[in-house]
Design a protein around this motif. Structure first.
Motif, PDB file in Angstrom:
ATOM      1  N   GLY A  24       8.373  -1.733   3.066  1.00 26.90           N
ATOM      2  CA  GLY A  24       7.349  -2.713   2.717  1.00 26.90           C
ATOM      3  C   GLY A  24       7.649  -3.420   1.412  1.00 26.90           C
ATOM      4  N   LYS A  84       2.225   0.580  12.111  1.00 27.06           N
ATOM      5  CA  LYS A  84       2.580   1.400  10.947  1.00 27.06           C
ATOM      6  C   LYS A  84       2.547   2.900  11.247  1.00 27.06           C
ATOM      7  CE  LYS A  84       0.848   0.063   6.954  1.00 27.06           C
ATOM      8  NZ  LYS A  84       0.264  -0.740   5.811  1.00 27.06           N
ATOM      9  N   HIS A 101      -1.178  -4.249  13.149  1.00 30.27           N
ATOM     10  CA  HIS A 101      -0.270  -3.785  12.095  1.00 30.27           C
ATOM     11  C   HIS A 101      -0.497  -2.301  11.796  1.00 30.27           C
ATOM     12  CE1 HIS A 101       2.039  -5.026   8.195  1.00 30.27           C
ATOM     13  NE2 HIS A 101       2.630  -4.069   8.845  1.00 30.27           N
ATOM     14  N   GLU A 132       5.814   3.389  12.785  1.00 28.00           N
ATOM     15  CA  GLU A 132       6.844   3.127  11.783  1.00 28.00           C
ATOM     16  C   GLU A 132       7.071   4.320  10.861  1.00 28.00           C
ATOM     17  OE1 GLU A 132       5.471  -0.430   9.787  1.00 28.00           O
ATOM     18  OE2 GLU A 132       7.522  -0.905   9.226  1.00 28.00           O
ATOM     19  N   SER A 174       0.814  -1.221   0.000  1.00 27.74           N
ATOM     20  CA  SER A 174       0.000   0.000   0.000  1.00 27.74           C
ATOM     21  C   SER A 174       0.847   1.270   0.000  1.00 27.74           C
ATOM     22  CB  SER A 174      -0.936   0.005   1.209  1.00 27.74           C
ATOM     23  OG  SER A 174      -0.180   0.126   2.389  1.00 27.74           O
ATOM     24  N   GLY A 175       2.091   1.164   0.427  1.00 32.41           N
ATOM     25  CA  GLY A 175       2.983   2.310   0.318  1.00 32.41           C
ATOM     26  C   GLY A 175       2.693   3.443   1.280  1.00 32.41           C
ATOM     27  N   SER A 176       2.150   3.126   2.462  1.00 35.09           N
ATOM     28  CA  SER A 176       1.884   4.223   3.409  1.00 35.09           C
ATOM     29  C   SER A 176       3.195   4.797   3.957  1.00 35.09           C
ATOM     30  CB  SER A 176       0.947   3.785   4.533  1.00 35.09           C
ATOM     31  OG  SER A 176       1.584   2.914   5.422  1.00 35.09           O
ATOM     32  N   ASN A 177       4.206   3.969   4.087  1.00 36.78           N
ATOM     33  CA  ASN A 177       5.514   4.491   4.513  1.00 36.78           C
ATOM     34  C   ASN A 177       6.128   5.364   3.420  1.00 36.78           C
ATOM     35  OD1 ASN A 177       6.503   3.396   7.269  1.00 36.78           O
ATOM     36  ND2 ASN A 177       5.474   1.658   6.311  1.00 36.78           N
ATOM     37  N   THR A 212      12.460  -0.964   6.912  1.00 40.37           N
ATOM     38  CA  THR A 212      11.596  -0.852   8.080  1.00 40.37           C
ATOM     39  C   THR A 212      10.858  -2.169   8.263  1.00 40.37           C
ATOM     40  OG1 THR A 212       9.777   0.353   9.120  1.00 40.37           O
ATOM     41  CG2 THR A 212       9.766   0.301   6.721  1.00 40.37           C
ATOM     42  N   HIS A 213      10.804  -2.621   9.514  1.00 34.80           N
ATOM     43  CA  HIS A 213      10.240  -3.947   9.814  1.00 34.80           C
ATOM     44  C   HIS A 213       9.254  -3.842  10.983  1.00 34.80           C
ATOM     45  CE1 HIS A 213      10.165  -8.308   9.891  1.00 34.80           C
ATOM     46  NE2 HIS A 213      10.192  -8.227  11.217  1.00 34.80           N
ATOM     47  N   PRO A 214       8.098  -4.513  10.880  1.00 33.19           N
ATOM     48  CA  PRO A 214       7.057  -4.336  11.906  1.00 33.19           C
ATOM     49  C   PRO A 214       7.216  -5.267  13.114  1.00 33.19           C
ATOM     50  CG  PRO A 214       6.175  -5.638  10.115  1.00 33.19           C
ATOM     51  CD  PRO A 214       7.603  -5.292   9.742  1.00 33.19           C
ATOM     52  N   MET A 252       8.598  -6.648  -0.110  1.00 32.92           N
ATOM     53  CA  MET A 252       8.412  -7.949   0.526  1.00 32.92           C
ATOM     54  C   MET A 252       9.256  -9.067  -0.095  1.00 32.92           C
ATOM     55  SD  MET A 252       6.623  -7.126   3.069  1.00 32.92           S
ATOM     56  CE  MET A 252       6.057  -8.675   3.775  1.00 32.92           C
ATOM     57  N   GLY A 289      11.207 -11.774   9.163  1.00 35.44           N
ATOM     58  CA  GLY A 289      10.460 -12.424   8.086  1.00 35.44           C
ATOM     59  C   GLY A 289       9.212 -11.680   7.665  1.00 35.44           C
TER      60      GLY A 289
HETATM   61  C1  GAR Z   1       5.243  -2.156   6.888  1.00 36.86           C
HETATM   62  O1  GAR Z   1       4.673  -2.465   8.134  1.00 36.86           O
HETATM   63  C2  GAR Z   1       6.630  -2.754   6.781  1.00 36.86           C
HETATM   64  O2  GAR Z   1       7.337  -2.755   7.972  1.00 36.86           O
HETATM   65  C3  GAR Z   1       6.292  -4.160   6.394  1.00 36.86           C
HETATM   66  O3  GAR Z   1       5.303  -4.002   5.427  1.00 36.86           O
HETATM   67  C4  GAR Z   1       4.498  -2.862   5.762  1.00 36.86           C
HETATM   68  C5  GAR Z   1       4.363  -2.004   4.540  1.00 36.86           C
HETATM   69  O4  GAR Z   1       3.341  -1.062   4.701  1.00 36.86           O
HETATM   70  N1  GAR Z   1       7.457  -4.842   5.897  1.00 36.86           N
HETATM   71  C6  GAR Z   1       7.729  -6.110   6.188  1.00 36.86           C
HETATM   72  O5  GAR Z   1       6.999  -6.844   6.831  1.00 36.86           O
HETATM   73  C7  GAR Z   1       9.058  -6.610   5.647  1.00 36.86           C
HETATM   74  N2  GAR Z   1       9.402  -7.869   6.207  1.00 36.86           N
HETATM   75  P1  GAR Z   1       3.142   0.097   3.615  1.00 36.86           P
HETATM   76  O6  GAR Z   1       3.129  -0.546   2.241  1.00 36.86           O
HETATM   77  O7  GAR Z   1       1.818   0.705   3.948  1.00 36.86           O
HETATM   78  O8  GAR Z   1       4.274   1.072   3.771  1.00 36.86           O
END
Ligand code: GAR
Length: 196
Positions: free
Chosen positions: A87, A170, A166, A173, A11-14, A107-109, A89, A117
């Motif tokens: 994000g 986020k 999550h 994050e 979704s790319g919110s980060n 960035t890792h949740p 993956m 993982g």
């Molecule tokens: C984030 O929570 C990131 O940490 C996680 O995916 C999400 C992406 O959110 N990444 C992992 O789990 C990597 N192992 P976003 O697309 O809304 O930014």
């Protein structure tokens, strides 16, 4: 002002938080390109901000090595000062990591080294944890093993689902990622030192 390439899968919110931060003239970084491994929803944020993006889908390549070579070529053509996996993956091939680290962060949740993982939030819940969080770290050859730059804890509510937890992680994050990029840009965080 440092230049960023941001890699996404979802979704790319980060990514959006970084784009918003970078749209302020005072912020010491600019996103020069966005990369994805699929037609990620988050690419819409790049479009909205007028940032070029590239798509390198592993399914279009014969091998992981070929995919990695193309991904690296796409990234390096922008000569970024920093590559941000936000994000993204997929595990980056070793030669891609070797070329970009330590100017390659993720960035890792979860509070690494707990719950590495692709299912960190689910794993924390399944484990009965009461606290988890988020980590920004340098990517090294391992999976979620690189030097930790910043971490922030998030309490787990007994009523949490993977989705609610999550989403709460986020929000933490995004702020942490923006702050980390700022501190790298201003020299407050020295990636070379952290990875030595
Ligand atoms: C984030 O929570 C990131 O940490 C996680 O995916 C999400 C992406 O959110 N990444 C992992 O789990 C990597 N192992 P976003 O697309 O809304 O930014």
């Amino acid at each position: 002002v440092i230049s960023l390439v941001v890699l996404i899968s979802g979704s790319g919110s980060n990514l959006r938080a970084l784009l918003e931060a970078c749209s302020s003239p005072e912020f010491p970084a600019r996103v020069v390109a966005v990369g994805a491994d699929n037609e990620a929803d988050g690419l819409a944020h790049a479009e909205e901000y007028g940032i070029p993006y590239f798509l390198v889908d592993p399914r279009a390549f014969h091998s992981r090595e070929e995919w990695g070579r193309e991904l690296l070529a796409q990234i390096t053509q922008w000569t970024p000062d920093l590559v941000v996996s936000a994000g993204f993956m997929r595990i980056l091939p070793a030669d891609v990591v070797a070329r970009l680290t330590p100017r390659l962060i993720n960035t890792h949740p979860a509070l690494l080294p707990r719950y590495p993982g692709a299912h960190a939030v689910r794993d924390a819940l399944a484990d009965g944890a009461t606290v988890t969080g988020a980590t920004v770290h340098i990517i090294d050859e391992g999976v979620d093993t690189g030097p930790i730059i910043r971490q922030h804890a998030v309490d787990i509510d007994p009523a949490d689902t993977e989705h609610t937890l999550h989403e709460r992680i986020k929000t933490v994050e995004r702020d942490m990622l923006v702050a980390t990029v700022r501190d790298i840009a201003t020299g407050q965080i020295n990636l070379e030192e952290l990875s030595a």
